[in-house]
Design a protein around this motif. Structure first.
Motif, PDB file in Angstrom:
ATOM      1  N   ASN A  74      54.259  31.242  40.339  1.00  0.00           N
ATOM      2  CA  ASN A  74      53.906  32.594  40.758  1.00  0.00           C
ATOM      3  C   ASN A  74      52.604  32.999  40.079  1.00  0.00           C
ATOM      4  O   ASN A  74      52.593  33.364  38.907  1.00  0.00           O
ATOM      5  CB  ASN A  74      55.024  33.577  40.401  1.00  0.00           C
ATOM      6  N   GLU A  75      51.504  32.902  40.798  1.00  0.00           N
ATOM      7  CA  GLU A  75      50.196  33.235  40.246  1.00  0.00           C
ATOM      8  C   GLU A  75      49.785  34.650  40.636  1.00  0.00           C
ATOM      9  O   GLU A  75      50.204  35.184  41.654  1.00  0.00           O
ATOM     10  CB  GLU A  75      49.140  32.264  40.770  1.00  0.00           C
ATOM     11  N   ARG A  76      48.944  35.238  39.811  1.00  0.00           N
ATOM     12  CA  ARG A  76      48.336  36.506  40.184  1.00  0.00           C
ATOM     13  C   ARG A  76      47.388  36.277  41.357  1.00  0.00           C
ATOM     14  O   ARG A  76      46.663  35.293  41.391  1.00  0.00           O
ATOM     15  CB  ARG A  76      47.581  37.103  38.999  1.00  0.00           C
ATOM     16  N   LYS A  77      47.397  37.206  42.295  1.00  0.00           N
ATOM     17  CA  LYS A  77      46.585  37.055  43.503  1.00  0.00           C
ATOM     18  C   LYS A  77      45.574  38.191  43.615  1.00  0.00           C
ATOM     19  O   LYS A  77      45.723  39.243  42.994  1.00  0.00           O
ATOM     20  CB  LYS A  77      47.492  37.030  44.747  1.00  0.00           C
ATOM     21  N   GLU A  78      44.554  37.938  44.419  1.00  0.00           N
ATOM     22  CA  GLU A  78      43.536  38.957  44.693  1.00  0.00           C
ATOM     23  C   GLU A  78      43.927  39.769  45.921  1.00  0.00           C
ATOM     24  O   GLU A  78      44.465  39.230  46.899  1.00  0.00           O
ATOM     25  CB  GLU A  78      42.181  38.305  44.954  1.00  0.00           C
ATOM     26  N   TYR A  79      43.609  41.054  45.872  1.00  0.00           N
ATOM     27  CA  TYR A  79      43.866  41.941  47.011  1.00  0.00           C
ATOM     28  C   TYR A  79      42.617  42.788  47.250  1.00  0.00           C
ATOM     29  O   TYR A  79      42.021  43.320  46.304  1.00  0.00           O
ATOM     30  CB  TYR A  79      45.067  42.852  46.730  1.00  0.00           C
ATOM     31  N   LEU A 128      38.159  42.871  38.578  1.00  0.00           N
ATOM     32  CA  LEU A 128      37.541  43.451  39.765  1.00  0.00           C
ATOM     33  C   LEU A 128      36.288  42.662  40.144  1.00  0.00           C
ATOM     34  O   LEU A 128      35.566  42.156  39.282  1.00  0.00           O
ATOM     35  CB  LEU A 128      37.132  44.911  39.512  1.00  0.00           C
ATOM     36  N   LYS A 129      36.035  42.583  41.455  1.00  0.00           N
ATOM     37  CA  LYS A 129      34.753  42.046  41.921  1.00  0.00           C
ATOM     38  C   LYS A 129      34.430  42.682  43.258  1.00  0.00           C
ATOM     39  O   LYS A 129      35.313  43.190  43.968  1.00  0.00           O
ATOM     40  CB  LYS A 129      34.785  40.521  42.015  1.00  0.00           C
ATOM     41  N   GLY A 130      33.142  42.682  43.588  1.00  0.00           N
ATOM     42  CA  GLY A 130      32.681  43.316  44.819  1.00  0.00           C
ATOM     43  C   GLY A 130      33.241  42.653  46.066  1.00  0.00           C
ATOM     44  O   GLY A 130      33.576  41.464  46.066  1.00  0.00           O
ATOM     45  N   VAL A 157      37.040  46.780  47.011  1.00  0.00           N
ATOM     46  CA  VAL A 157      36.840  45.814  45.941  1.00  0.00           C
ATOM     47  C   VAL A 157      38.030  44.863  45.899  1.00  0.00           C
ATOM     48  O   VAL A 157      39.141  45.200  46.326  1.00  0.00           O
ATOM     49  CB  VAL A 157      36.685  46.493  44.557  1.00  0.00           C
ATOM     50  N   TRP A 158      37.784  43.660  45.371  1.00  0.00           N
ATOM     51  CA  TRP A 158      38.867  42.717  45.123  1.00  0.00           C
ATOM     52  C   TRP A 158      39.514  43.059  43.792  1.00  0.00           C
ATOM     53  O   TRP A 158      38.828  43.194  42.779  1.00  0.00           O
ATOM     54  CB  TRP A 158      38.342  41.288  45.101  1.00  0.00           C
ATOM     55  N   VAL A 159      40.825  43.205  43.812  1.00  0.00           N
ATOM     56  CA  VAL A 159      41.589  43.518  42.597  1.00  0.00           C
ATOM     57  C   VAL A 159      42.562  42.380  42.325  1.00  0.00           C
ATOM     58  O   VAL A 159      43.332  41.981  43.202  1.00  0.00           O
ATOM     59  CB  VAL A 159      42.371  44.835  42.747  1.00  0.00           C
ATOM     60  N   LYS A 160      42.510  41.857  41.102  1.00  0.00           N
ATOM     61  CA  LYS A 160      43.451  40.815  40.692  1.00  0.00           C
ATOM     62  C   LYS A 160      44.169  41.284  39.437  1.00  0.00           C
ATOM     63  O   LYS A 160      43.552  41.768  38.486  1.00  0.00           O
ATOM     64  CB  LYS A 160      42.699  39.508  40.417  1.00  0.00           C
ATOM     65  N   GLY A 161      45.492  41.144  39.431  1.00  0.00           N
ATOM     66  CA  GLY A 161      46.253  41.590  38.276  1.00  0.00           C
ATOM     67  C   GLY A 161      47.738  41.585  38.584  1.00  0.00           C
ATOM     68  O   GLY A 161      48.175  41.038  39.611  1.00  0.00           O
TER      69      GLY A 161
END
Length: 321
Positions: free
Chosen positions: A61-66, A104-106, A150-154
């Protein structure tokens, strides 16, 4: 040689455990996974060795980007912005934890190299949104500001050292000492301390940026702030007297390591038994302990500071920053 494992892992027991480090034989907690003969983990409520053995044939179970909407953006001053970001509902409760942060990334950036670790200032459970404050200093942070998505990962959890003390201290007098942009970490910490029926006094150093948004939130939580025109370097005696007079049991210091060391020395001049919690100022890139950017040397060990919970005083005494 077997190492003394005093580290706690911020991810241990969460849905993101076991992680990449466990499957590669580099688990922070489990000596058996690392190939040692004796189990010497500091029990955190889960046997990671057993979890790895049981889940070898299951996907990790990995953290994913949204891709998330930025529904409000405010320029607070030159190159300093407040963003309110809609995030998935499953993520929001974890982001209430002290020391929580996201990557976070653009919107237009695809590679992980553009991820920026950003502390969560506050959360809105009802609207499933977070507030962050970003200073645009380079291509990573500029790309975050430049779009309405923005892309959010966490979520990530290791933005402070001393999370256990924050969660377990109750019915005590506590002090929060803030300096510069690190003060955004304080809201989740104050909320956690208040839930445990603690009394809090805040001190804000006037020799760095002061964020009115943070001050308003602290005040609205019912926490008294000492006069904001304090130079805490020059008025250490005032802080020392307060710690002694009010029998303070926990101090959270949020600033650069030099500032946190100044606070530590002031606290220790009163009592080394006072719990000290500090902001994590180490370089973080992947947040998973994989890239090695966050690694620091501590008591002869290489510590992955994006995941390891270690003693605040050890960090400050070992650091020269």
């Amino acid at each position: 040689m077997e190492r003394l494992n005093y580290q706690l892992c911020a991810d241990a027991g969460s849905e993101y455990c076991p992680c990449h480090l466990a499957y590669s034989g580099d688990c922070i907690k489990c000596s058996l996974i690392r190939g040692e003969k004796v189990c010497n983990c500091m029990w955190q409520g889960v046997c990671i060795y057993n979890e790895v053995e049981r889940s070898k044939n299951s996907p990790m179970n990995e953290r994913k980007e949204y891709l998330c909407s930025v529904y409000e953006k405010e320029e607070l001053s030159k190159n300093l912005y407040l963003l309110k970001i809609q995030v998935p509902k499953f993520m929001i409760r974890d982001l209430c934890s002290p020391g929580s942060y996201v990557l976070l990334k653009g919107k237009e950036k695809k590679q992980d190299m553009f991820n920026s670790p950003i502390s969560v200032m506050d959360v809105d459970l009802e609207n499933s949104s977070i507030e962050v404050i970003i200073r645009t200093e380079g291509i990573k942070t500029k790309s975050v500001i430049g779009h309405d998505e923005v892309w959010v990962k966490g979520p990530y959890f290791n933005g402070v050292f001393g999370i256990k003390d924050i969660k377990t201290t109750s019915n005590s007098n506590c002090v929060v000492v803030l300096n510069g942009l690190s003060q955004v970490n304080s809201i989740n910490i104050i909320k956690n301390l208040l839930r445990n029926n603690n009394t809090i006094r805040a001190f804000i150093n006037n020799q760095a940026v002061i964020l009115d948004n943070v001050i308003d939130k602290i005040t609205n939580l019912g926490v008294k702030i000492n006069p904001i025109n304090m130079d805490l370097d020059e008025e250490r005696e005032f802080l020392r007297d307060y710690l002694n007079r009010e029998d303070v049991k926990l101090v959270y210091s949020s600033g650069c390591n030099g500032f946190n060391r100044l606070v530590m020395n002031t606290v220790d001049s009163v009592s080394e038994d006072i719990k000290l919690v500090i902001s994590n100022n180490n370089l973080i890139c992947c947040g998973e302990g994989v890239c090695g950017a966050c690694t620091i040397a501590l008591d002869g060990e290489q510590v992955k500071s994006c995941k390891s919970q270690v003693d605040s005083r050890k960090i400050l005494k070992a650091s020269i920053l």
